[in-house]
Each structure stands twice: as C-alpha cells, then as structure tokens.
Design a protein around this motif. Sequence first.
Motif, PDB file in Angstrom:
ATOM      1  N   PHE A  72      21.098  21.988  28.376  1.00  0.00           N
ATOM      2  CA  PHE A  72      20.322  22.441  29.514  1.00  0.00           C
ATOM      3  C   PHE A  72      18.954  22.236  29.538  1.00  0.00           C
ATOM      4  O   PHE A  72      17.701  22.781  30.416  1.00  0.00           O
ATOM      5  CB  PHE A  72      20.556  24.356  29.421  1.00  0.00           C
ATOM      6  N   SER A  73      18.375  22.166  28.626  1.00  0.00           N
ATOM      7  CA  SER A  73      16.646  21.972  27.852  1.00  0.00           C
ATOM      8  C   SER A  73      15.829  21.183  28.856  1.00  0.00           C
ATOM      9  O   SER A  73      14.830  21.337  29.108  1.00  0.00           O
ATOM     10  CB  SER A  73      16.646  21.155  25.959  1.00  0.00           C
ATOM     11  N   ASN A  74      16.730  20.426  30.132  1.00  0.00           N
ATOM     12  CA  ASN A  74      15.970  19.271  30.411  1.00  0.00           C
ATOM     13  C   ASN A  74      16.086  19.874  32.246  1.00  0.00           C
ATOM     14  O   ASN A  74      15.226  19.237  32.556  1.00  0.00           O
ATOM     15  CB  ASN A  74      16.470  17.909  30.664  1.00  0.00           C
ATOM     16  N   LYS A  75      16.732  21.347  31.984  1.00  0.00           N
ATOM     17  CA  LYS A  75      17.049  21.465  32.844  1.00  0.00           C
ATOM     18  C   LYS A  75      16.067  22.650  33.825  1.00  0.00           C
ATOM     19  O   LYS A  75      14.655  23.356  32.623  1.00  0.00           O
ATOM     20  CB  LYS A  75      18.047  22.455  33.509  1.00  0.00           C
ATOM     21  N   GLU A  76      14.863  21.942  34.889  1.00  0.00           N
ATOM     22  CA  GLU A  76      13.865  22.768  35.412  1.00  0.00           C
ATOM     23  C   GLU A  76      13.935  24.733  35.645  1.00  0.00           C
ATOM     24  O   GLU A  76      13.297  24.793  35.335  1.00  0.00           O
ATOM     25  CB  GLU A  76      13.429  22.267  36.591  1.00  0.00           C
ATOM     26  N   SER A  77      15.505  24.965  35.835  1.00  0.00           N
ATOM     27  CA  SER A  77      15.677  26.309  35.868  1.00  0.00           C
ATOM     28  C   SER A  77      15.812  27.057  35.021  1.00  0.00           C
ATOM     29  O   SER A  77      16.250  28.367  34.717  1.00  0.00           O
ATOM     30  CB  SER A  77      16.822  26.634  36.484  1.00  0.00           C
ATOM     31  N   PHE A  78      15.929  26.025  33.619  1.00  0.00           N
ATOM     32  CA  PHE A  78      16.042  26.749  32.433  1.00  0.00           C
ATOM     33  C   PHE A  78      14.817  27.218  31.829  1.00  0.00           C
ATOM     34  O   PHE A  78      14.140  26.369  31.839  1.00  0.00           O
ATOM     35  CB  PHE A  78      16.947  26.149  31.170  1.00  0.00           C
ATOM     36  N   ASN A  79      14.336  28.656  31.926  1.00  0.00           N
ATOM     37  CA  ASN A  79      13.004  29.292  30.866  1.00  0.00           C
ATOM     38  C   ASN A  79      13.876  29.908  29.678  1.00  0.00           C
ATOM     39  O   ASN A  79      14.521  31.030  29.586  1.00  0.00           O
ATOM     40  CB  ASN A  79      12.725  30.036  31.953  1.00  0.00           C
ATOM     41  N   ALA A  80      12.733  28.714  28.188  1.00  0.00           N
ATOM     42  CA  ALA A  80      13.108  29.281  26.905  1.00  0.00           C
ATOM     43  C   ALA A  80      12.065  30.229  26.848  1.00  0.00           C
ATOM     44  O   ALA A  80      11.163  29.255  27.071  1.00  0.00           O
ATOM     45  CB  ALA A  80      14.524  28.007  26.255  1.00  0.00           C
ATOM     46  N   LYS A  81      11.918  30.931  25.458  1.00  0.00           N
ATOM     47  CA  LYS A  81      11.304  31.022  25.416  1.00  0.00           C
ATOM     48  C   LYS A  81      10.216  30.616  23.573  1.00  0.00           C
ATOM     49  O   LYS A  81       9.766  30.228  23.610  1.00  0.00           O
ATOM     50  CB  LYS A  81      10.976  32.827  24.740  1.00  0.00           C
ATOM     51  N   ILE A  82      11.249  29.408  23.394  1.00  0.00           N
ATOM     52  CA  ILE A  82      11.471  28.843  21.742  1.00  0.00           C
ATOM     53  C   ILE A  82      11.802  27.336  22.345  1.00  0.00           C
ATOM     54  O   ILE A  82      13.088  27.490  23.979  1.00  0.00           O
ATOM     55  CB  ILE A  82      12.052  29.181  20.933  1.00  0.00           C
ATOM     56  N   SER A  83      11.505  26.074  22.312  1.00  0.00           N
ATOM     57  CA  SER A  83      11.324  25.045  22.914  1.00  0.00           C
ATOM     58  C   SER A  83      12.688  24.332  21.951  1.00  0.00           C
ATOM     59  O   SER A  83      13.169  24.272  20.901  1.00  0.00           O
ATOM     60  CB  SER A  83      10.356  24.334  22.742  1.00  0.00           C
ATOM     61  N   TYR A  84      13.135  23.816  23.002  1.00  0.00           N
ATOM     62  CA  TYR A  84      13.811  23.352  22.139  1.00  0.00           C
ATOM     63  C   TYR A  84      14.337  22.695  21.032  1.00  0.00           C
ATOM     64  O   TYR A  84      15.330  22.388  19.668  1.00  0.00           O
ATOM     65  CB  TYR A  84      14.491  21.798  23.035  1.00  0.00           C
ATOM     66  N   LYS A  85      13.473  21.755  20.934  1.00  0.00           N
ATOM     67  CA  LYS A  85      12.830  20.959  19.475  1.00  0.00           C
ATOM     68  C   LYS A  85      12.879  21.802  18.360  1.00  0.00           C
ATOM     69  O   LYS A  85      13.140  21.280  17.049  1.00  0.00           O
ATOM     70  CB  LYS A  85      11.901  19.577  19.800  1.00  0.00           C
ATOM     71  N   ASN A  86      12.458  22.964  18.951  1.00  0.00           N
ATOM     72  CA  ASN A  86      12.191  23.684  17.118  1.00  0.00           C
ATOM     73  C   ASN A  86      13.268  24.307  17.355  1.00  0.00           C
ATOM     74  O   ASN A  86      13.297  24.715  16.192  1.00  0.00           O
ATOM     75  CB  ASN A  86      10.741  25.096  17.934  1.00  0.00           C
ATOM     76  N   TRP A  87      13.608  25.090  18.156  1.00  0.00           N
ATOM     77  CA  TRP A  87      14.914  25.871  17.265  1.00  0.00           C
ATOM     78  C   TRP A  87      16.190  24.682  16.712  1.00  0.00           C
ATOM     79  O   TRP A  87      16.540  24.987  16.246  1.00  0.00           O
ATOM     80  CB  TRP A  87      15.796  26.038  18.622  1.00  0.00           C
ATOM     81  N   ALA A  88      15.857  23.143  17.401  1.00  0.00           N
ATOM     82  CA  ALA A  88      17.001  22.793  17.813  1.00  0.00           C
ATOM     83  C   ALA A  88      17.068  22.515  14.933  1.00  0.00           C
ATOM     84  O   ALA A  88      17.418  22.272  14.484  1.00  0.00           O
ATOM     85  CB  ALA A  88      16.942  21.206  18.387  1.00  0.00           C
ATOM     86  N   THR A  89      14.946  22.021  15.361  1.00  0.00           N
ATOM     87  CA  THR A  89      14.953  21.647  13.478  1.00  0.00           C
ATOM     88  C   THR A  89      15.158  23.011  13.123  1.00  0.00           C
ATOM     89  O   THR A  89      15.544  22.716  11.745  1.00  0.00           O
ATOM     90  CB  THR A  89      13.426  21.197  13.845  1.00  0.00           C
ATOM     91  N   PHE A  90      14.855  24.279  13.682  1.00  0.00           N
ATOM     92  CA  PHE A  90      14.771  25.380  12.758  1.00  0.00           C
ATOM     93  C   PHE A  90      16.489  25.532  11.991  1.00  0.00           C
ATOM     94  O   PHE A  90      17.094  25.219  10.961  1.00  0.00           O
ATOM     95  CB  PHE A  90      14.251  26.871  13.600  1.00  0.00           C
TER      96      PHE A  90
END
Length: 144
Positions: A72-90
């Motif tokens: 879902f990280s490229n979808k415009e409708s997906f509103n996340a508080k933390i970025s995909y790349k930061n979460w994936a790295t963590f």
Amino acid sequence: MKKLVFITNLLMGIVLSRFAISKLAGWEISVNAFIEMAKPIGIDPTFFRVFTGIIISAVVIGYLSTAIFSLFSNKESFNAKISYKNWATFSNLFGLLTMIGALIAEFSLRVQPKWLLVYIALGVILFSVINIFILNIQKQILNN
C-alpha cells in the motif's frame, strides 16, 4: 527491488512465526531447549522461553507488517504516520539484531548448537542486510 523486500519480509515472517508459536505455546522441543539454555545463565527457563517468544513475535509482526505495508505504500489513499522505508528499515534491523542474539545464545548456551537453527538465523540476517541495503539505496535515490 520492492518485490524482493516484500517477498523476503513475508518469508522471514512466516518462517519465524513457527518459532514464536513453539515458544509461546510451550511445545516440548522448545521447553527442553530452554531448560538446556537457561542452566548456564541461571534463569527460569519458562521466563526465558516466553520472553524469547514475545521478542520473536514482535519481529514476526515487524516483518509481516512491512510486507503488507509495501503493498500500500505507493497508494495515494494510504495515509501513514511513519514512512514505509523507515518502518521497513526498523523491522529488518530489529530482526537482524534479534537473530544475532539467537546465534550468540545458540553457540554460548547450548552444549551442541542446532545447525538448522543456525542456518535459519544466518538466512534471516542475510536477507535483512540485503533489505536494509536496498532500502538505503532507495532513500538515496529519492533524496537526489
């Protein structure tokens, strides 16, 4: 590259879920292993097993949520508080460090290391390092 991160996180989450379940459910093989490993450090094997099961469960949640998040990280409708790349790295760093701890325990607390567990931990470490490398390359490309 994102597909590789998705596939490896999904696979690592699925593989490690078996180990989290065995520890938390108190499967005999897990109970016996933690009785052996708790002796050298003098702690309660049940506490050690459950604590390890909780840590591995958190790693599983991190890996599986990263895989789902990547869909879902490229979808415009997906509103996340933390970025995909930061979460994936963590998530991958957390899994990597947990597996390093598992290897240390395997070689220092067991009479004879279980080589299948060593190979699984090394595989998780390798894929986590690759994923972190890929994610950092993607961050650098976006920042330039």
